[in-house]
Design a protein around this motif. Structure first.
Motif, mmCIF file in Angstrom:
data_model
loop_
_atom_site.group_PDB
_atom_site.id
_atom_site.type_symbol
_atom_site.label_atom_id
_atom_site.label_comp_id
_atom_site.label_asym_id
_atom_site.label_seq_id
_atom_site.Cartn_x
_atom_site.Cartn_y
_atom_site.Cartn_z
ATOM 1 N N PHE A 324 -8.930 9.312 2.072
ATOM 2 C CA PHE A 324 -7.895 8.329 2.419
ATOM 3 C C PHE A 324 -6.518 8.978 2.476
ATOM 4 O O PHE A 324 -5.757 8.792 3.437
ATOM 5 C CB PHE A 324 -7.907 7.194 1.395
ATOM 6 N N TRP A 325 -6.195 9.778 1.462
ATOM 7 C CA TRP A 325 -4.859 10.371 1.408
ATOM 8 C C TRP A 325 -4.690 11.514 2.414
ATOM 9 O O TRP A 325 -3.618 11.683 2.997
ATOM 10 C CB TRP A 325 -4.557 10.850 -0.024
ATOM 11 N N ILE A 326 -5.729 12.287 2.609
ATOM 12 C CA ILE A 326 -5.629 13.378 3.592
ATOM 13 C C ILE A 326 -5.473 12.810 5.003
ATOM 14 O O ILE A 326 -4.612 13.255 5.779
ATOM 15 C CB ILE A 326 -6.861 14.299 3.498
ATOM 16 N N VAL A 327 -6.295 11.819 5.339
ATOM 17 C CA VAL A 327 -6.209 11.214 6.676
ATOM 18 C C VAL A 327 -4.879 10.495 6.858
ATOM 19 O O VAL A 327 -4.261 10.558 7.937
ATOM 20 C CB VAL A 327 -7.388 10.250 6.904
ATOM 21 N N SER A 328 -4.410 9.812 5.791
ATOM 22 C CA SER A 328 -3.135 9.104 5.909
ATOM 23 C C SER A 328 -1.975 10.069 6.110
ATOM 24 O O SER A 328 -0.908 9.670 6.601
ATOM 25 C CB SER A 328 -2.880 8.247 4.660
ATOM 26 N N GLU A 398 11.813 -3.019 5.141
ATOM 27 C CA GLU A 398 11.208 -3.881 6.165
ATOM 28 C C GLU A 398 10.238 -4.862 5.509
ATOM 29 O O GLU A 398 9.015 -4.715 5.593
ATOM 30 C CB GLU A 398 10.491 -3.024 7.209
ATOM 31 N N PRO A 399 10.765 -5.869 4.808
ATOM 32 C CA PRO A 399 9.904 -6.822 4.081
ATOM 33 C C PRO A 399 8.942 -7.590 4.985
ATOM 34 O O PRO A 399 7.928 -8.107 4.507
ATOM 35 C CB PRO A 399 10.913 -7.767 3.414
ATOM 36 N N SER A 400 9.225 -7.642 6.258
ATOM 37 C CA SER A 400 8.334 -8.361 7.172
ATOM 38 C C SER A 400 6.949 -7.722 7.260
ATOM 39 O O SER A 400 5.993 -8.358 7.716
ATOM 40 C CB SER A 400 8.955 -8.422 8.573
ATOM 41 N N LEU A 401 6.843 -6.477 6.825
ATOM 42 C CA LEU A 401 5.536 -5.815 6.844
ATOM 43 C C LEU A 401 4.522 -6.527 5.953
ATOM 44 O O LEU A 401 3.315 -6.418 6.164
ATOM 45 C CB LEU A 401 5.681 -4.354 6.405
ATOM 46 N N TRP A 402 5.004 -7.261 4.947
ATOM 47 C CA TRP A 402 4.072 -8.019 4.096
ATOM 48 C C TRP A 402 3.400 -9.149 4.891
ATOM 49 O O TRP A 402 2.312 -9.596 4.522
ATOM 50 C CB TRP A 402 4.814 -8.627 2.899
ATOM 51 N N LEU A 403 4.059 -9.592 5.968
ATOM 52 C CA LEU A 403 3.510 -10.678 6.782
ATOM 53 C C LEU A 403 2.847 -10.175 8.056
ATOM 54 O O LEU A 403 2.377 -10.969 8.865
ATOM 55 C CB LEU A 403 4.632 -11.661 7.145
ATOM 56 N N PRO A 408 -0.324 -3.862 6.588
ATOM 57 C CA PRO A 408 -0.208 -2.469 6.164
ATOM 58 C C PRO A 408 0.195 -2.313 4.701
ATOM 59 O O PRO A 408 -0.198 -1.340 4.047
ATOM 60 C CB PRO A 408 0.858 -1.895 7.104
ATOM 61 N N LEU A 409 0.986 -3.261 4.170
ATOM 62 C CA LEU A 409 1.357 -3.185 2.757
ATOM 63 C C LEU A 409 0.314 -3.847 1.866
ATOM 64 O O LEU A 409 0.001 -3.347 0.781
ATOM 65 C CB LEU A 409 2.732 -3.830 2.533
ATOM 66 N N VAL A 410 -0.224 -4.972 2.310
ATOM 67 C CA VAL A 410 -1.238 -5.674 1.515
ATOM 68 C C VAL A 410 -2.457 -4.790 1.275
ATOM 69 O O VAL A 410 -3.045 -4.769 0.188
ATOM 70 C CB VAL A 410 -1.644 -6.987 2.213
ATOM 71 N N PRO A 414 -5.561 -2.588 -2.740
ATOM 72 C CA PRO A 414 -6.887 -2.134 -3.176
ATOM 73 C C PRO A 414 -6.941 -0.645 -3.502
ATOM 74 O O PRO A 414 -7.686 -0.225 -4.383
ATOM 75 C CB PRO A 414 -7.787 -2.471 -1.973
ATOM 76 N N SER A 415 -6.138 0.167 -2.808
ATOM 77 C CA SER A 415 -6.137 1.604 -3.108
ATOM 78 C C SER A 415 -5.555 1.862 -4.489
ATOM 79 O O SER A 415 -5.961 2.799 -5.184
ATOM 80 C CB SER A 415 -5.360 2.376 -2.039
ATOM 81 N N ILE A 416 -4.588 1.033 -4.903
ATOM 82 C CA ILE A 416 -4.044 1.153 -6.260
ATOM 83 C C ILE A 416 -5.126 0.854 -7.284
ATOM 84 O O ILE A 416 -5.283 1.567 -8.287
ATOM 85 C CB ILE A 416 -2.840 0.209 -6.441
ATOM 86 N N LEU A 417 -5.895 -0.210 -7.027
ATOM 87 C CA LEU A 417 -6.978 -0.566 -7.956
ATOM 88 C C LEU A 417 -8.029 0.542 -8.023
ATOM 89 O O LEU A 417 -8.537 0.866 -9.094
ATOM 90 C CB LEU A 417 -7.616 -1.885 -7.524
ATOM 91 N N LEU A 418 -8.362 1.135 -6.870
ATOM 92 C CA LEU A 418 -9.341 2.223 -6.856
ATOM 93 C C LEU A 418 -8.810 3.430 -7.631
ATOM 94 O O LEU A 418 -9.556 4.090 -8.352
ATOM 95 C CB LEU A 418 -9.664 2.625 -5.410
ATOM 96 N N THR A 419 -7.526 3.707 -7.508
ATOM 97 C CA THR A 419 -6.927 4.825 -8.233
ATOM 98 C C THR A 419 -6.982 4.582 -9.739
ATOM 99 O O THR A 419 -7.338 5.473 -10.518
ATOM 100 C CB THR A 419 -5.471 5.033 -7.792
ATOM 101 N N VAL A 420 -6.648 3.385 -10.153
ATOM 102 C CA VAL A 420 -6.699 3.042 -11.580
ATOM 103 C C VAL A 420 -8.131 3.117 -12.101
ATOM 104 O O VAL A 420 -8.395 3.628 -13.210
ATOM 105 C CB VAL A 420 -6.112 1.635 -11.815
#
Length: 429
Positions: A324-328, A398-403, A408-410, A414-420
């Motif tokens: 995920f991180w390499i591709v990103s 750019e807070p509109s990215l949440w909508l 892309p932000l939402v 899940p990646s945070i949860l996978l890291t934890v």
């Protein structure tokens, strides 16, 4: 008696140390990280040492001082970033024997393995065999113990893999399903060491430790599944050739510091099975605990099922985060000007492009570092810090990215949860 234990933090070594401490011996352990070992085993005296660096007799003078016996429970399956078999299992032992002859060491107990069976040409068994032969020729008072597959309340390496296979949801994917397996309780190994310390074995004794109950690998995995209380599932026999990509990947992981039980050495041993010598002079006359009795005496809990199911998921979690991180990092760097458009309202094109490229390299570096065992924890914390920074920056700029319909932000959450979750299961013992 004052006893020095090598590998005292390991699966077998910790059980041996607990047994000898309970018998009022003064126990000292060698550890790479004594401060951590001291927290977990406060009743043991700890000395900071790395066997890979103790290849000269002078390295042993301080550790041996004041001790009457040495028990070697240390071992590694295969060479890798964290292990040097020739150094730890052979050269360090040769140096120990020379130093022991110059000190007051009365006895050396060597926890070895059957070195003449399947995989006997593998470095693991070659270095063990060379150390055993050197000990036998040293003139030192010694006992060599060769346990079969060791089972106990805890699990590590091969026994952890058994549990992982037993907890598979739909089927057992087994290689060498009919290989014969002999087992021994870790408590019986500790008891044998205690007898050696008490002088109940003659000097030079070379003893196999295995109960009389020979199971196939399939039967042993099924026994563990029953121990978990899980419903039966079919066995899928996998040809050894089809498993080579997994073994190849496990060997690469070993070079990066991960101690997978799926490496080529383990597969070579498993091709023949785990069997002891059947001659009477190499076996104890007493009855030893069978695999079924070991498990019956240690009822499983739900945490055992969780641990077993996570065991094989852990490398997939690490590989998934790395990918995920390499591709990103790779994808934006292919079109940095397009990728930097979100920064343009706040900075020049050159600055936006530079920032985009910098973050791409950070992403790729974290993806690579998590694959290297000594850096994995640091990489995981780095992933959390960078992800939170991205979320904070995206929210401010750019807070509109949440909508955004694509989220892309939402989708970062899940990646945070996978890291934890990966941090939670990172430790190997």
């Amino acid at each position: 008696m004052n006893i020095l234990i090598l590998g005292a933090t390991g699966f077998i070594g910790s059980a041996v140390a607990a047994r000898l401490h309970a018998e009022r011996h003064l126990v000292t352990g060698l550890a790479r990280n004594p401060s951590r070992a001291r927290i977990k085993y406060p009743s043991i005296t700890w000395i900071k040492a790395d066997l890979a660096t103790m290849t000269d007799p002078s390295n042993w003078q301080v550790p041996l001082s004041g001790h009457q016996a040495v028990i070697n429970c240390a071992g590694a399956l295969q060479d890798g970033l964290s292990d040097d078999l020739a150094a730890t299992q052979e050269r360090a032992m040769h140096a120990l024997y020379v130093a022991a002859k110059q000190s007051a060491i009365d006895l050396i107990v060597q926890i070895s393995a059957r070195t003449d069976g399947g995989g006997k040409k593998q470095p693991f068994l070659t270095t063990k065999r060379n150390a055993d032969e050197a000990l036998a020729a040293s003139g030192l008072n010694h006992v060599i113990l060769r346990p079969a597959l060791v089972l106990g309340r805890n699990a590590h390496g091969g026994t952890a893999l058994l549990r992982a296979l037993a907890a598979m949801p739909f089927a057992f994917p087994l290689i060498h399903a009919q290989s014969p397996m002999e087992t021994i309780s870790v408590d019986d190994v500790a008891a044998a060491v205690s007898k050696a310390i008490a002088g109940q074995f003659p000097s030079g004794a070379d003893i196999d430790l295995a109960n009389d109950d020979v199971l196939t690998l399939r039967e042993l995995v099924t026994l563990h599944r029953n121990w978990f209380g899980l419903a039966p599932v079919p066995v899928v026999a996998i040809p050894a050739g089809l498993a080579r990509p997994v073994t190849w990947a496990a060997d690469i992981a070993g070079r990066l510091g991960w101690r997978s039980p799926l490496r080529s050495t383990a597969m070579a041993v498993m091709s023949e099975g785990v069997l002891s010598r059947r001659s009477a002079q190499h076996r104890l006359s007493q009855r030893l605990t069978t695999a079924a009795e070991i498990l019956d005496a240690n009822p499983s809990g739900i945490q055992d099922v969780w641990s077993a199911r996570l065991y094989l998921l852990k490398p997939l979690m690490i590989a998934g985060l790395a990918l995920f991180w390499i591709v990103s990092g790779i994808v934006p760097i292919l079109a940095p000007i397009t990728a930097s458009r979100h920064f343009l309202p706040f900075m020049s094109q050159d600055m936006a492009t530079t920032l985009t490229i910098a973050t791409c390299f950070i992403d790729m570096a974290l993806g690579v570092l998590i694959l290297v065992r000594p850096f994995a924890r640091t990489a995981l914390y780095g992933m959390l810090a960078v992800t939170l920074a991205y979320l904070a920056g995206g929210t401010l700029l750019e807070p509109s990215l949440w909508l955004d319909p694509l989220g892309p932000l939402v989708k970062v959450l899940p990646s945070i949860l996978l890291t934890v979750a990966t941090l939670a299961v990172l430790e190997e013992r």
